[in-house]
Write a protein that holds these residues in place. Structure first.
Motif, PDB file in Angstrom:
ATOM      1  N   PRO A 132       0.876  -1.204   0.037  1.00 52.89           N
ATOM      2  CA  PRO A 132      -0.020   0.069  -0.098  1.00 52.89           C
ATOM      3  C   PRO A 132       0.982   1.146  -0.020  1.00 52.89           C
ATOM      4  CG  PRO A 132      -0.893  -1.565   1.543  1.00 52.89           C
ATOM      5  CD  PRO A 132       0.388  -2.052   0.915  1.00 52.89           C
ATOM      6  N   ALA A 133       1.801   1.188   0.905  1.00 52.06           N
ATOM      7  CA  ALA A 133       2.628   2.411   0.867  1.00 52.06           C
ATOM      8  C   ALA A 133       3.520   2.695  -0.462  1.00 52.06           C
ATOM      9  CB  ALA A 133       3.706   2.391   2.094  1.00 52.06           C
ATOM     10  N   TYR A 134       3.904   1.346  -0.922  1.00 54.86           N
ATOM     11  CA  TYR A 134       4.694   1.448  -2.127  1.00 54.86           C
ATOM     12  C   TYR A 134       4.094   2.023  -3.349  1.00 54.86           C
ATOM     13  CZ  TYR A 134       8.743  -0.224  -5.339  1.00 54.86           C
ATOM     14  OH  TYR A 134       9.647  -0.181  -6.058  1.00 54.86           O
ATOM     15  N   ILE A 135       2.764   1.450  -3.440  1.00 56.16           N
ATOM     16  CA  ILE A 135       1.983   1.943  -4.624  1.00 56.16           C
ATOM     17  C   ILE A 135       1.685   3.355  -4.509  1.00 56.16           C
ATOM     18  CG2 ILE A 135      -0.572   1.808  -5.262  1.00 56.16           C
ATOM     19  CD1 ILE A 135      -0.473  -1.265  -4.865  1.00 56.16           C
ATOM     20  N   LEU A 140       2.424   8.776  -6.983  1.00 61.53           N
ATOM     21  CA  LEU A 140       2.928   9.971  -6.759  1.00 61.53           C
ATOM     22  C   LEU A 140       4.152  10.188  -7.714  1.00 61.53           C
ATOM     23  CD1 LEU A 140       2.964  12.834  -5.315  1.00 61.53           C
ATOM     24  CD2 LEU A 140       4.762  11.873  -3.649  1.00 61.53           C
ATOM     25  N   SER A 141       5.071   9.240  -7.782  1.00 61.98           N
ATOM     26  CA  SER A 141       6.440   9.382  -8.637  1.00 61.98           C
ATOM     27  C   SER A 141       6.132   9.396  -9.990  1.00 61.98           C
ATOM     28  CB  SER A 141       7.457   8.546  -8.236  1.00 61.98           C
ATOM     29  OG  SER A 141       6.993   7.284  -8.469  1.00 61.98           O
ATOM     30  N   ALA A 154      -0.309  -9.367 -18.719  1.00 62.04           N
ATOM     31  CA  ALA A 154      -0.271  -9.316 -17.372  1.00 62.04           C
ATOM     32  C   ALA A 154       0.496  -8.186 -16.819  1.00 62.04           C
ATOM     33  CB  ALA A 154       0.810 -10.723 -16.977  1.00 62.04           C
ATOM     34  N   VAL A 155       1.321  -7.600 -17.187  1.00 66.63           N
ATOM     35  CA  VAL A 155       2.300  -6.486 -16.557  1.00 66.63           C
ATOM     36  C   VAL A 155       1.237  -5.314 -16.826  1.00 66.63           C
ATOM     37  CG1 VAL A 155       3.988  -4.755 -17.025  1.00 66.63           C
ATOM     38  CG2 VAL A 155       4.449  -7.235 -17.063  1.00 66.63           C
ATOM     39  N   LYS A 156       0.364  -5.015 -17.729  1.00 70.67           N
ATOM     40  CA  LYS A 156      -0.558  -3.860 -18.078  1.00 70.67           C
ATOM     41  C   LYS A 156      -1.638  -4.163 -16.955  1.00 70.67           C
ATOM     42  CE  LYS A 156      -3.705  -1.702 -21.399  1.00 70.67           C
ATOM     43  NZ  LYS A 156      -4.509  -1.827 -22.548  1.00 70.67           N
ATOM     44  N   SER A 157      -2.138  -5.260 -16.797  1.00 72.44           N
ATOM     45  CA  SER A 157      -3.102  -5.466 -15.761  1.00 72.44           C
ATOM     46  C   SER A 157      -2.455  -4.956 -14.289  1.00 72.44           C
ATOM     47  CB  SER A 157      -3.649  -6.839 -15.426  1.00 72.44           C
ATOM     48  OG  SER A 157      -4.491  -6.983 -14.633  1.00 72.44           O
ATOM     49  N   ASP A 158      -1.448  -5.347 -14.088  1.00 76.37           N
ATOM     50  CA  ASP A 158      -0.674  -4.969 -12.817  1.00 76.37           C
ATOM     51  C   ASP A 158      -0.470  -3.446 -12.928  1.00 76.37           C
ATOM     52  OD1 ASP A 158       0.733  -5.992 -10.528  1.00 76.37           O
ATOM     53  OD2 ASP A 158       2.375  -5.300 -11.232  1.00 76.37           O
ATOM     54  N   MET A 159      -0.221  -2.953 -13.965  1.00 69.91           N
ATOM     55  CA  MET A 159      -0.062  -1.513 -13.819  1.00 69.91           C
ATOM     56  C   MET A 159      -1.238  -0.698 -13.668  1.00 69.91           C
ATOM     57  SD  MET A 159       2.812  -0.584 -16.599  1.00 69.91           S
ATOM     58  CE  MET A 159       2.961   1.284 -16.190  1.00 69.91           C
ATOM     59  N   LEU A 160      -2.352  -1.323 -14.101  1.00 73.15           N
ATOM     60  CA  LEU A 160      -3.879  -0.765 -14.048  1.00 73.15           C
ATOM     61  C   LEU A 160      -4.250  -0.830 -12.624  1.00 73.15           C
ATOM     62  CD1 LEU A 160      -5.557  -2.151 -17.195  1.00 73.15           C
ATOM     63  CD2 LEU A 160      -5.002   0.309 -16.934  1.00 73.15           C
ATOM     64  N   SER A 161      -4.004  -1.583 -11.942  1.00 71.42           N
ATOM     65  CA  SER A 161      -4.052  -1.763 -10.491  1.00 71.42           C
ATOM     66  C   SER A 161      -3.386  -0.873  -9.682  1.00 71.42           C
ATOM     67  CB  SER A 161      -3.797  -3.152  -9.989  1.00 71.42           C
ATOM     68  OG  SER A 161      -4.627  -4.236 -10.566  1.00 71.42           O
ATOM     69  N   ILE A 162      -1.942  -0.618  -9.965  1.00 67.93           N
ATOM     70  CA  ILE A 162      -0.909   0.287  -9.356  1.00 67.93           C
ATOM     71  C   ILE A 162      -1.359   1.663  -9.492  1.00 67.93           C
ATOM     72  CG2 ILE A 162       1.190   0.968  -9.164  1.00 67.93           C
ATOM     73  CD1 ILE A 162       2.183  -1.722  -9.996  1.00 67.93           C
ATOM     74  N   GLY A 164      -4.478   3.066 -10.949  1.00 68.65           N
ATOM     75  CA  GLY A 164      -5.681   3.149 -10.776  1.00 68.65           C
ATOM     76  C   GLY A 164      -6.164   4.504 -11.379  1.00 68.65           C
ATOM     77  N   ARG A 165      -6.971   5.329 -10.857  1.00 66.82           N
ATOM     78  CA  ARG A 165      -7.445   6.766 -11.406  1.00 66.82           C
ATOM     79  C   ARG A 165      -6.295   7.807 -11.629  1.00 66.82           C
ATOM     80  NH1 ARG A 165     -12.085   8.448  -7.280  1.00 66.82           N
ATOM     81  NH2 ARG A 165     -10.512   7.644  -5.612  1.00 66.82           N
ATOM     82  N   ASN A 166      -5.020   7.450 -11.359  1.00 70.68           N
ATOM     83  CA  ASN A 166      -3.955   8.289 -11.480  1.00 70.68           C
ATOM     84  C   ASN A 166      -3.474   8.300 -12.727  1.00 70.68           C
ATOM     85  OD1 ASN A 166      -4.223   7.995  -8.311  1.00 70.68           O
ATOM     86  ND2 ASN A 166      -2.352   9.393  -8.260  1.00 70.68           N
ATOM     87  N   LEU A 167      -3.934   6.997 -13.484  1.00 70.20           N
ATOM     88  CA  LEU A 167      -3.612   6.952 -14.896  1.00 70.20           C
ATOM     89  C   LEU A 167      -4.183   8.173 -15.585  1.00 70.20           C
ATOM     90  CD1 LEU A 167      -1.891   5.233 -16.920  1.00 70.20           C
ATOM     91  CD2 LEU A 167      -4.441   3.847 -17.246  1.00 70.20           C
TER      92      LEU A 167
END
Length: 407
Positions: A132-135, A140-141, A154-162, A164-167
């Motif tokens: 949670p802190a890392y995400i 932010l970064s 698989a990596v795209k799905s992971d990035m979408l989760s990371i 979120g709305r910040n995308l």
């Protein structure tokens, strides 16, 4: 497309060696061959950079973690900013959202210099109580990065989760890792390679870092099952090193398979190519893989793959055509037995594997897709700089003595 001036940025580059390091080198080399000017921005290190066909700029930051091959700090970023003012790059391409250098340079590029940036993510986040802190830190970064590339769905799905709305409205393009098909290629005399390497019978090879997540510790148990049926006619080669090595050595003794399981340690690429040239099957027991560059190397060498159908590997291996995919370790053993028993299947899958790599993963197939992302990223960039930087610029214009940063 007209010639571009491209900055590739990452902590992970020569003299350290690995998937990302060779990916950056091969991408840069092929971009140069297509007429583009490429500069690699990376951490300090002792390497004959002058022999490379592109320019390398090395920086040492105040914060250095040698075990992770990471070095970053505001001093390094200030020097990188001066490089940007001098060179006038058209686009920045960072590699790995977990590389401080890649993220720092991508943000400097888009947020201070007004140069669009894209970052390729080569990895899956994994499970940790710190996630949670890392995400939150990642969100932010990464907020100034213009667009992203994921090496697999698989990596795209992971990035979408990371993200979120910040995308927001930023794109995540899926482009696989490329591979040098002139280097990684089938060997005509497989039996000759076996003899030269002191091998005999069926050869099953695995190339991997020895960590718990890679699950190489499963291989001694698999080997025991295979030995019960085929005796010493099958040899397992494990190429790689890592923190799980002592545990794997213990399991080799425990399952009494030291006669058929060879733990070869870390090997140079040239030697890995020789072992793949002597291999009949490539075995991948991992269930958590972002892409699987080692699997791709095996396929390029015409070696059919037996793997678990999880993560990015399932996007590389075509079940029943270039290899066999399973849902668990029991299926992994059954598929391995099927390939050991069927020489015609191995030969047909090996031919299909080589053809599939040439069509989908050769640099000739991958680089045009990367250039298309560069073009789209440059066209879609909003050119909005960091608010603090714009405020600083206003201060500089209004008061010659003012200076928060020397940017």
């Amino acid at each position: 497309m007209e010639s571009l001036k491209i900055a590739l940025a990452s902590d992970w580059f020569f003299p350290s060696v690995g998937g990302i390091e060779y990916h950056i080198h091969d991408l840069a080399t092929h971009l140069v061959e297509m007429g583009h000017e490429v500069h690699v921005i990376t951490r300090f290190g002792d390497h004959p950079d002058e022999k490379l066909p592109y320019q390398v700029h090395r920086f040492k930051g105040r914060i250095t973690m040698n075990s992770f091959h990471v070095s970053i700090g505001t001093g390094a970023l200030k020097r990188i900013n001066e490089l940007y003012k001098k060179e006038g790059f058209d686009i920045t391409h960072g590699h790995s959202i977990y590389s401080p250098m890649a993220v720092g340079v991508a943000n400097l590029s888009a947020g201070i210099r007004g140069v669009p940036s894209v970052i390729t993510n080569h990895s899956l986040l994994g499970n940790s109580i710190l996630n949670p802190a890392y995400i939150a830190l990642l969100r932010l970064s990464l907020h100034k990065v213009t667009s992203f590339i994921a090496v697999s769905e698989a990596v795209k799905s992971d990035m979408l989760s990371i993200l979120g709305r910040n995308l927001k409205n930023r794109e995540i393009y899926v482009i696989p890792n490329g591979i040098d098909t002139d280097f990684w290629k089938p060997q005509e005399d497989k039996e000759g390679w076996k003899e030269a390497l002191g091998l005999k019978g069926m050869v099953v090879t695995t190339t991997s870092r020895l960590t718990k997540r890679k699950r190489i510790h499963v291989i001694p148990k698999v080997a025991k099952r295979i030995k019960e049926e085929y005796g010493e006619n099958v040899t397992f080669l494990i190429i790689g090193d890592g923190p799980e090595r002592s545990n794997i050595e213990r399991l080799i003794r425990e399952y009494n398979v030291g006669d058929i399981v060879k733990l070869l340690g870390r090997q140079p690429r040239e030697k890995i190519k020789e072992y793949l040239g002597a291999s009949d099957v490539y075995l991948s027991p991992t269930v958590y893989e972002a892409f699987g560059i080692a699997v791709l190397e095996a396929l390029a060498c015409g070696v059919p793959v037996v793997a678990n159908n999880h993560g990015g590997i399932g996007e590389i291996v075509e079940h029943g055509r270039t290899g066999l995919l399973s849902q668990n370790d029991q299926g992994l053993i059954q598929n391995l037995v099927a390939l050991i028993d069927d020489e015609n299947m191995r030969e047909e899958m090996g031919k299909n594997a080589r053809k599939g790599v040439e069509d989908r993963f050769s640099w000739e197939a991958v680089v045009p897709r990367v250039l298309e992302v560069y073009e789209r990223t440059m066209n879609q960039a909003d050119k909005n700089l960091f608010v603090l930087y714009k405020f600083h610029q206003a201060l500089k214009r209004g008061m010659a003595s003012a200076g928060i940063f020397n940017f």
